[in-house]
Scaffold this active site. Structure first.
Site, PDB file in Angstrom:
ATOM      1  N   LYS A 187      10.976 -43.521  24.408  1.00 53.66           N
ATOM      2  CA  LYS A 187      11.330 -44.679  23.619  1.00 53.66           C
ATOM      3  C   LYS A 187      10.710 -45.697  24.197  1.00 53.66           C
ATOM      4  CE  LYS A 187      14.903 -41.819  22.374  1.00 53.66           C
ATOM      5  NZ  LYS A 187      16.158 -41.269  22.963  1.00 53.66           N
TER       6      LYS A 187
ATOM      7  N   HIS B 193      23.378 -30.248  11.641  1.00 51.76           N
ATOM      8  CA  HIS B 193      22.643 -30.863  11.033  1.00 51.76           C
ATOM      9  C   HIS B 193      21.028 -30.448  11.126  1.00 51.76           C
ATOM     10  CE1 HIS B 193      23.130 -33.116  14.590  1.00 51.76           C
ATOM     11  NE2 HIS B 193      21.829 -33.570  14.580  1.00 51.76           N
TER      12      HIS B 193
ATOM     13  N   ASP C  42      22.393 -46.314  30.303  1.00 50.18           N
ATOM     14  CA  ASP C  42      21.715 -45.661  29.362  1.00 50.18           C
ATOM     15  C   ASP C  42      20.737 -46.463  28.725  1.00 50.18           C
ATOM     16  OD1 ASP C  42      20.575 -43.514  27.723  1.00 50.18           O
ATOM     17  OD2 ASP C  42      22.388 -42.942  26.868  1.00 50.18           O
TER      18      ASP C  42
ATOM     19  N   ALA D 151      17.476 -46.236  27.353  1.00 50.09           N
ATOM     20  CA  ALA D 151      16.440 -45.727  26.513  1.00 50.09           C
ATOM     21  C   ALA D 151      15.480 -47.288  25.771  1.00 50.09           C
ATOM     22  CB  ALA D 151      16.756 -44.965  25.495  1.00 50.09           C
TER      23      ALA D 151
ATOM     24  N   PHE E  54      25.300 -41.847  22.803  1.00 48.46           N
ATOM     25  CA  PHE E  54      24.371 -41.175  21.839  1.00 48.46           C
ATOM     26  C   PHE E  54      24.864 -39.540  21.838  1.00 48.46           C
ATOM     27  CE2 PHE E  54      20.215 -39.034  21.730  1.00 48.46           C
ATOM     28  CZ  PHE E  54      19.581 -39.607  20.652  1.00 48.46           C
ATOM     29  N   ASP E  55      24.252 -38.833  21.139  1.00 49.05           N
ATOM     30  CA  ASP E  55      24.861 -37.590  20.725  1.00 49.05           C
ATOM     31  C   ASP E  55      24.809 -36.484  21.883  1.00 49.05           C
ATOM     32  OD1 ASP E  55      22.164 -37.277  20.015  1.00 49.05           O
ATOM     33  OD2 ASP E  55      22.506 -36.646  18.007  1.00 49.05           O
TER      34      ASP E  55
ATOM     35  N   TYR F 155       1.126 -30.880  43.705  1.00 49.80           N
ATOM     36  CA  TYR F 155       2.626 -30.306  43.542  1.00 49.80           C
ATOM     37  C   TYR F 155       3.805 -31.339  44.401  1.00 49.80           C
ATOM     38  CZ  TYR F 155       6.484 -27.274  43.100  1.00 49.80           C
ATOM     39  OH  TYR F 155       7.828 -26.720  42.602  1.00 49.80           O
TER      40      TYR F 155
HETATM   41  C1  LIG Z   1      16.993 -40.595  23.134  1.00 46.63           C
HETATM   42  C2  LIG Z   1      18.158 -40.990  23.956  1.00 46.63           C
HETATM   43  C3  LIG Z   1      18.827 -40.101  24.838  1.00 46.63           C
HETATM   44  C4  LIG Z   1      18.251 -38.643  25.278  1.00 46.63           C
HETATM   45  O1  LIG Z   1      16.903 -38.769  25.466  1.00 46.63           O
HETATM   46  P1  LIG Z   1      15.832 -37.575  25.325  1.00 46.63           P
HETATM   47  O2  LIG Z   1      14.667 -38.019  25.853  1.00 46.63           O
HETATM   48  O3  LIG Z   1      16.006 -37.335  23.802  1.00 46.63           O
HETATM   49  O4  LIG Z   1      16.374 -36.327  25.874  1.00 46.63           O
HETATM   50  C5  LIG Z   1      19.749 -40.427  25.673  1.00 46.63           C
HETATM   51  N1  LIG Z   1      20.384 -41.912  25.464  1.00 46.63           N
HETATM   52  C6  LIG Z   1      19.985 -42.474  24.355  1.00 46.63           C
HETATM   53  C7  LIG Z   1      20.429 -44.107  24.228  1.00 46.63           C
HETATM   54  C8  LIG Z   1      18.840 -42.218  23.567  1.00 46.63           C
HETATM   55  O5  LIG Z   1      18.428 -42.981  22.649  1.00 46.63           O
END
Ligand SMILES: *Cc1c(COP(=O)(O)O)cnc(C)c1O
Length: 458
Positions: free
Chosen positions: A258, A449, A215, A217, A125-126, A73
């Site tokens: 990613k 969507h 950000d 990813a 990103f959304d 843990y």
């Molecule tokens: C996928 C993504 C996120 C969110 O990540 P999750 O693992 O899906 O919660 C944030 N910013 C970017 C640029 C992403 O591609």
């Protein structure tokens, strides 16, 4: 010998059978799903290009790493290994694991964003936008002008508009708690940000005393494009470029689904000790203890291994080539795409292909549905179904673009799968004038969507 073919830089040890279906079966399946591709069962999809998030194949070393997982843990050895890899890659002092990217967003924004804040980014990103807005703040996109022209072929269409950023900080800087940059720019077509642009963002942040958070990813895909396209970078490794990207910023959020080669996972890393302590407190409240953050110890070990593998130049060359190869198939069939193809996906331009379907009849949804019905290929609509605003009693406000994103899972499909997708695109493209639009019959208030139900127009 010089060869032309860029082969998959792996061979296959475990296979997962695909399930073949007929067009009649797919018509029934999609109708039962309310004509929404998110409602399909995976078994009814042949080639799934819905997302590249969490859908990749792990390497044999990652599967081996799973067995080394320490599920203690607190103070797990897996966390120590994960922390060491992330520190080495990013240079940040404080490494906070989370279950996926949006958890890092929520934790960071809870601590630094307040009602009335303005958060600039190349393009949010959304989930990032939703988490900024959830704090009562404004998510402001400051993408460079080239990035807004879909058909323009330019090397760094993910760049930040430096002049606009400078103006924002000069005029309303007191409302800006941090500056974000997304590598690569997912919502903008997977387009990269140059090192030169990132350095300029850094200078502006220094001038106005603002922290810069990435950000990140797709940090490795971004580094590959810098290596390929930016003057003076060809002799540097993607790993060295990735390290510099991180060191130009004060911290990062990463969805490890990613470029972490993970099926789940994420992280938040910062240099600011006081901010890290506050974020860890929120982490404990919502994700878990700081040495696991909502993940199993074995996940942390597999992710650490994934982060070591993803900057391999052979992998990244194959990765970028896969998307470009698919885009070439679309062009050969006369189906236009966002230019140039991104790192993780090809974006088909439904507005250009289907001029006879107006935005409120959802042309990108029509194209996405037909790719599925014709060939069992699942992509995702990025158009008026996703981004249009429903106003009671009125027609939808259309989205600026009508795109179908075909995202490539990492290390999952081979060239013949991509050839097949190319054939399906060509067939659908040749019969484009026969496609018809859709009508929304039922939709939720938010993120419609995912769950909306539709009806084909005859
Ligand atoms: C996928 C993504 C996120 C969110 O990540 P999750 O693992 O899906 O919660 C944030 N910013 C970017 C640029 C992403 O591609």
């Amino acid at each position: 010998m010089i060869t032309r073919t860029i082969i998959e830089p792996f061979r296959i040890k475990v296979v997962e059978p695909l399930r073949f279906t007929t067009r009649e079966h797919r018509v029934d399946a999609l109708a039962a799903a309310g004509w929404n591709l998110f409602g399909l069962k995976a078994d009814d999809v042949l080639i799934d290009l819905l997302t590249d998030s969490g859908t990749g194949a792990m390497s044999s070393e990652q599967w081996a790493a799973l067995m080394r997982g320490d599920e203690s843990y607190a103070g797990s050895r897996s966390f120590e290994r994960f922390e060491a890899v992330v520190r080495d890659l990013t240079g940040y002092d404080h490494v906070i694991p989370v279950h996926q990217g949006r958890a890092a967003e929520r934790i960071l924004f809870t601590e630094v964003v307040t009602p009335g804040s303005i958060v600039p980014n190349n393009t949010h990103f959304d989930t990032t936008r939703a988490n900024v807005e959830h704090e009562g703040a404004v998510a402001l996109d400051l993408l460079c002008p080239e990035g807004r022209d879909l058909a323009l072929d330019a090397p760094f269409k993910g760049n930040v508009d430096i002049e606009a950023l400078e103006q924002l900080l000069a005029q309303r800087g007191e409302r800006v708690p941090l500056v974000l940059v997304t590598l690569t720019n997912n919502s903008g077509g997977g387009q990269p940000v140059s090192l030169e642009n990132l350095r300029a963002v850094r200078r502006v942040c220094d001038t106005y005393g603002k922290p810069l958070i990435l950000d990140a990813a797709r940090f490795a895909e971004n580094a590959w494009f810098v290596h390929e396209r930016e003057p003076g970078q060809a002799d540097r490794t993607p790993r060295a470029i990735a390290e510099e990207q991180f060191r130009l910023a004060d911290g990062c959020m990463i969805s490890l689904k990613k470029d972490g080669f993970g099926n789940i996972g994420g992280l938040l890393a910062v240099n600011d000790s006081e901010l890290a302590a506050r974020c860890r407190n929120v982490l404990i409240l919502t994700e878990g203890f700081p040495t696991y953050g909502g993940l199993a110890g074995r996940d942390l070990d597999a992710l650490a291994q994934g982060l070591l593998e993803v900057t391999d130049p052979d992998y990244l060359r194959y990765r970028a080539r896969s998307a470009a190869y698919l885009a070439e198939k679309a062009w050969a069939a006369g189906v236009p795409t966002v230019m140039p193809p991104g790192g993780h996906a090809v974006y088909l331009d439904a507005k250009a292909l289907l001029p006879h379907i107006p935005p409120h009849e959802l042309p990108a949804q029509a194209l996405a549905a037909e790719l599925y019905l014709e060939g069992g290929v699942r992509g995702v609509e990025i158009g008026t179904l996703m981004f249009g605003r429903a106003v009671a009693g009125q027609a939808d406000t259309p989205a600026p673009n009508e795109l179908v994103r075909l995202a490539l899972p990492r290390r999952v499909y081979t060239q013949s799968h991509v050839d097949y997708v190319g054939e399906v695109i060509a067939h659908v493209g040749a019969n484009a004038d026969r496609l018809r639009g859709f009508r929304i019959v039922d939709q939720p208030q938010w993120l419609r969507h995912f769950t909306a139900r539709l009806e084909p127009l005859s």
